[in-house]
Design a protein around this motif. Structure first.
Motif, PDB file in Angstrom:
ATOM      1  N   THR A   2       0.840  -1.195   0.000  1.00 14.08           N
ATOM      2  CA  THR A   2       0.000   0.000   0.000  1.00 14.08           C
ATOM      3  C   THR A   2       0.879   1.252   0.000  1.00 14.08           C
ATOM      4  O   THR A   2       1.778   1.378   0.824  1.00 14.08           O
ATOM      5  CB  THR A   2      -0.896   0.001   1.263  1.00 14.08           C
ATOM      6  N   PRO A   3       0.641   2.176  -0.923  1.00 16.87           N
ATOM      7  CA  PRO A   3       1.461   3.404  -0.975  1.00 16.87           C
ATOM      8  C   PRO A   3       1.186   4.319   0.223  1.00 16.87           C
ATOM      9  O   PRO A   3       0.093   4.318   0.785  1.00 16.87           O
ATOM     10  CB  PRO A   3       1.047   4.053  -2.285  1.00 16.87           C
ATOM     11  N   LYS A   4       2.190   5.109   0.583  1.00 14.58           N
ATOM     12  CA  LYS A   4       2.065   6.004   1.738  1.00 14.58           C
ATOM     13  C   LYS A   4       0.881   6.966   1.631  1.00 14.58           C
ATOM     14  O   LYS A   4       0.191   7.160   2.626  1.00 14.58           O
ATOM     15  CB  LYS A   4       3.368   6.783   1.955  1.00 14.58           C
ATOM     16  N   PRO A   5       0.610   7.573   0.456  1.00 22.50           N
ATOM     17  CA  PRO A   5      -0.554   8.475   0.412  1.00 22.50           C
ATOM     18  C   PRO A   5      -1.865   7.770   0.792  1.00 22.50           C
ATOM     19  O   PRO A   5      -2.723   8.372   1.453  1.00 22.50           O
ATOM     20  CB  PRO A   5      -0.578   8.966  -1.031  1.00 22.50           C
ATOM     21  N   ALA A   6      -2.007   6.513   0.414  1.00 24.52           N
ATOM     22  CA  ALA A   6      -3.222   5.772   0.773  1.00 24.52           C
ATOM     23  C   ALA A   6      -3.261   5.512   2.281  1.00 24.52           C
ATOM     24  O   ALA A   6      -4.325   5.620   2.916  1.00 24.52           O
ATOM     25  CB  ALA A   6      -3.281   4.450   0.015  1.00 24.52           C
ATOM     26  N   GLU A  79       4.207  12.128   0.385  1.00 25.63           N
ATOM     27  CA  GLU A  79       4.899  12.015  -0.898  1.00 25.63           C
ATOM     28  C   GLU A  79       6.422  12.045  -0.731  1.00 25.63           C
ATOM     29  O   GLU A  79       7.153  11.671  -1.645  1.00 25.63           O
ATOM     30  CB  GLU A  79       4.475  13.160  -1.830  1.00 25.63           C
ATOM     31  N   MET A  80       6.892  12.486   0.417  1.00 26.18           N
ATOM     32  CA  MET A  80       8.324  12.636   0.636  1.00 26.18           C
ATOM     33  C   MET A  80       8.964  11.273   0.950  1.00 26.18           C
ATOM     34  O   MET A  80       8.544  10.586   1.875  1.00 26.18           O
ATOM     35  CB  MET A  80       8.599  13.605   1.790  1.00 26.18           C
ATOM     36  N   PRO A  81       9.957  10.873   0.170  1.00 30.43           N
ATOM     37  CA  PRO A  81      10.620   9.597   0.443  1.00 30.43           C
ATOM     38  C   PRO A  81      11.470   9.690   1.714  1.00 30.43           C
ATOM     39  O   PRO A  81      11.936  10.766   2.086  1.00 30.43           O
ATOM     40  CB  PRO A  81      11.494   9.374  -0.787  1.00 30.43           C
ATOM     41  N   CYS A  82      11.646   8.573   2.373  1.00 32.73           N
ATOM     42  CA  CYS A  82      12.446   8.513   3.597  1.00 32.73           C
ATOM     43  C   CYS A  82      13.513   7.430   3.430  1.00 32.73           C
ATOM     44  O   CYS A  82      13.247   6.389   2.837  1.00 32.73           O
ATOM     45  CB  CYS A  82      11.567   8.147   4.798  1.00 32.73           C
ATOM     46  N   ASP A  83      14.693   7.677   3.958  1.00 29.37           N
ATOM     47  CA  ASP A  83      15.725   6.638   3.943  1.00 29.37           C
ATOM     48  C   ASP A  83      16.094   6.213   5.365  1.00 29.37           C
ATOM     49  O   ASP A  83      16.857   5.289   5.563  1.00 29.37           O
ATOM     50  CB  ASP A  83      16.970   7.085   3.166  1.00 29.37           C
ATOM     51  N   TYR A  99       3.647   2.580   9.768  1.00 30.84           N
ATOM     52  CA  TYR A  99       3.638   3.920   9.181  1.00 30.84           C
ATOM     53  C   TYR A  99       3.806   4.858  10.363  1.00 30.84           C
ATOM     54  O   TYR A  99       2.922   4.970  11.224  1.00 30.84           O
ATOM     55  CB  TYR A  99       2.326   4.179   8.435  1.00 30.84           C
ATOM     56  N   ILE A 100       4.957   5.524  10.431  1.00 32.36           N
ATOM     57  CA  ILE A 100       5.256   6.398  11.553  1.00 32.36           C
ATOM     58  C   ILE A 100       4.520   7.720  11.318  1.00 32.36           C
ATOM     59  O   ILE A 100       4.947   8.536  10.499  1.00 32.36           O
ATOM     60  CB  ILE A 100       6.785   6.636  11.704  1.00 32.36           C
TER      61      ILE A 100
END
Length: 147
Positions: A2-6, A79-83, A99-100
């Motif tokens: 599941t994508p983060k925006p969802a 939308e911001m990627p995290c590493d 999901y933090i």
């Protein structure tokens, strides 16, 4: 996956549901307080009114907490990627997916748990990258992916 925006949208829906429930309960308590009629037992009237007011106040506190969660969630850009593990990160670990963001528990229709950055699991994983490990509840937890 599941994508983060969802996931972010599911968190918003969870919080909105809490706000609506609190607002509805506050209105019901207000109506109950207003509809109390004075009887020959005046104390009964005052007690009923005070109980309704206390219930309204309790629900107002719940609504305020939900609104604070809403503000915290608004500060996260899905939308911001995290590493690294930080607020806004979607983290896959050997223990599960997180999901933090805000404390919303298991998100409907997913295998992802929305947790607050202050949650013990998020604190244990904070700042880690893929391949790194932490100890949580006496168990070693490996970070498998961060998005």
């Amino acid at each position: 996956m599941t994508p983060k925006p969802a996931l972010h949208a599911l968190c918003h829906a969870f919080i909105e549901q809490r706000i609506v429930a609190a607002r509805t309960a506050m209105q019901a308590a207000q109506e109950s307080s207003s509809s109390e009629t004075k009887s020959s037992a005046g104390d009964k009237y005052e007690t009923g009114r005070e109980m309704a007011n206390a219930e309204r106040d309790r629900n107002a506190a719940h609504m305020q907490q939900a609104q604070q969660l809403q503000a915290e969630l608004a500060r996260i850009n899905p939308e911001m990627p995290c590493d690294t593990v930080r607020p806004g990160a979607l983290v896959s670990t050997s223990m599960g997916r997180f999901y933090i963001s805000v404390s919303a528990g298991k998100l409907d229709g997913t295998d992802v748990f929305a947790v607050s950055p202050a949650a013990p699991v998020a604190l244990a994983l904070k700042g880690l990258r893929v391949g790194e490990e932490a100890v949580f509840n006496g168990k070693t937890v490996q970070v498998l992916a961060v998005a």
